[in-house]
Scaffold this active site. Sequence first.
Site, PDB file in Angstrom:
ATOM      1  N   LYS A  81       0.915  -1.062  -0.076  1.00  0.00           N
ATOM      2  CA  LYS A  81       0.104   0.020   0.014  1.00  0.00           C
ATOM      3  C   LYS A  81       0.884   1.101  -0.047  1.00  0.00           C
ATOM      4  CE  LYS A  81      -3.079   2.472   3.380  1.00  0.00           C
ATOM      5  NZ  LYS A  81      -3.514   2.072   4.834  1.00  0.00           N
ATOM      6  N   ASP A 140      -3.383  -3.299  12.430  1.00  0.00           N
ATOM      7  CA  ASP A 140      -3.107  -3.927  11.093  1.00  0.00           C
ATOM      8  C   ASP A 140      -3.987  -5.286  11.175  1.00  0.00           C
ATOM      9  OD1 ASP A 140      -1.897  -1.587  10.427  1.00  0.00           O
ATOM     10  OD2 ASP A 140      -0.005  -2.637   9.987  1.00  0.00           O
ATOM     11  N   HIS A 173      -5.514   2.218  14.982  1.00  0.00           N
ATOM     12  CA  HIS A 173      -5.852   0.937  14.441  1.00  0.00           C
ATOM     13  C   HIS A 173      -4.710   0.099  14.518  1.00  0.00           C
ATOM     14  CE1 HIS A 173      -3.308   2.382  11.191  1.00  0.00           C
ATOM     15  NE2 HIS A 173      -3.115   1.241  10.892  1.00  0.00           N
ATOM     16  N   HIS A 215      -1.550   1.489  16.410  1.00  0.00           N
ATOM     17  CA  HIS A 215      -0.415   2.818  16.033  1.00  0.00           C
ATOM     18  C   HIS A 215      -1.502   3.648  15.151  1.00  0.00           C
ATOM     19  CE1 HIS A 215      -0.854  -0.361  12.938  1.00  0.00           C
ATOM     20  NE2 HIS A 215      -0.483   0.675  11.870  1.00  0.00           N
TER      21      HIS A 215
HETATM   22  O1  LIG Z   1       2.176   5.752   7.354  1.00  0.00           O
HETATM   23  C1  LIG Z   1       2.536   5.076   8.399  1.00  0.00           C
HETATM   24  O2  LIG Z   1       3.617   5.196   9.128  1.00  0.00           O
HETATM   25  C2  LIG Z   1       1.557   3.920   8.870  1.00  0.00           C
HETATM   26  C3  LIG Z   1       0.413   3.499   7.898  1.00  0.00           C
HETATM   27  C4  LIG Z   1      -0.399   2.767   8.759  1.00  0.00           C
HETATM   28  O3  LIG Z   1      -0.436   2.390   9.614  1.00  0.00           O
HETATM   29  C5  LIG Z   1      -1.298   1.790   7.335  1.00  0.00           C
HETATM   30  O4  LIG Z   1      -1.284   2.005   6.370  1.00  0.00           O
HETATM   31  O5  LIG Z   1      -1.732   0.844   8.087  1.00  0.00           O
HETATM   32 FE   LIG Z   2      -1.271   0.282   9.961  1.00  0.00          FE
END
Ligand SMILES: O=C(O)CCC(=O)C(=O)O
Ligand SMILES: [Fe+2]
Length: 159
Positions: free
Chosen positions: A26, A47, A45, A101
């Site tokens: 992503k 992951d 959230h 996070h």
């Molecule tokens: O941008 C970030 O460092 C984390 C992004 C994130 O937590 C995610 O895409 O699930």
């Molecule tokens: Fe994330």
Amino acid sequence: MSIGLGLEEHELKEAAGGDNLIHMLKINYYPPCPCPDLVLGVPPHTDMSFLTLLVPNDVQGLQASRHDQWYDVKYVPNALVIHIGDQMEIVSNGKYKAVLHRTTVNKDKTRMSWPVFIEPPPEQEVGPHPKTIAWEEHLVVKRMVSRENHDIHEWKKYH
Ligand SMILES: O=C(O)CCC(=O)C(=O)O
Ligand SMILES: [Fe+2]
């Protein structure tokens, strides 16, 4: 991580799908924001992945939560950030916790990150690894036995 659970090296990965694990990239793009104190890049959230391997650019923004406090995940050049995801929490029977996070945004700079979510294939049924359950039962039994020994000892003291 497998060894940390008392499993053979290959067993944790196998439980999550082995060579069929999916790698999904992503790309996050956080443009500069005039009011960084009022918004978040990504809300808090965990992951849904098994593991996440994340490469950020050099603009600070990722935060992780521990004991209800948010901490900056310091940017380290050329380092990967590894998140434990929900699937890992499930397979490890809760021994490894998915990390909560979020991301903040920057007033002047664009932040980007490239997470790769490593996930079991959709048809894979995921549950606690049987050996992690057996290990727990073993502990419960041990605790019961030592409790019984203790009770016998106490009983002998007074009779
Ligand atoms: O941008 C970030 O460092 C984390 C992004 C994130 O937590 C995610 O895409 O699930
Ligand atoms: Fe994330």
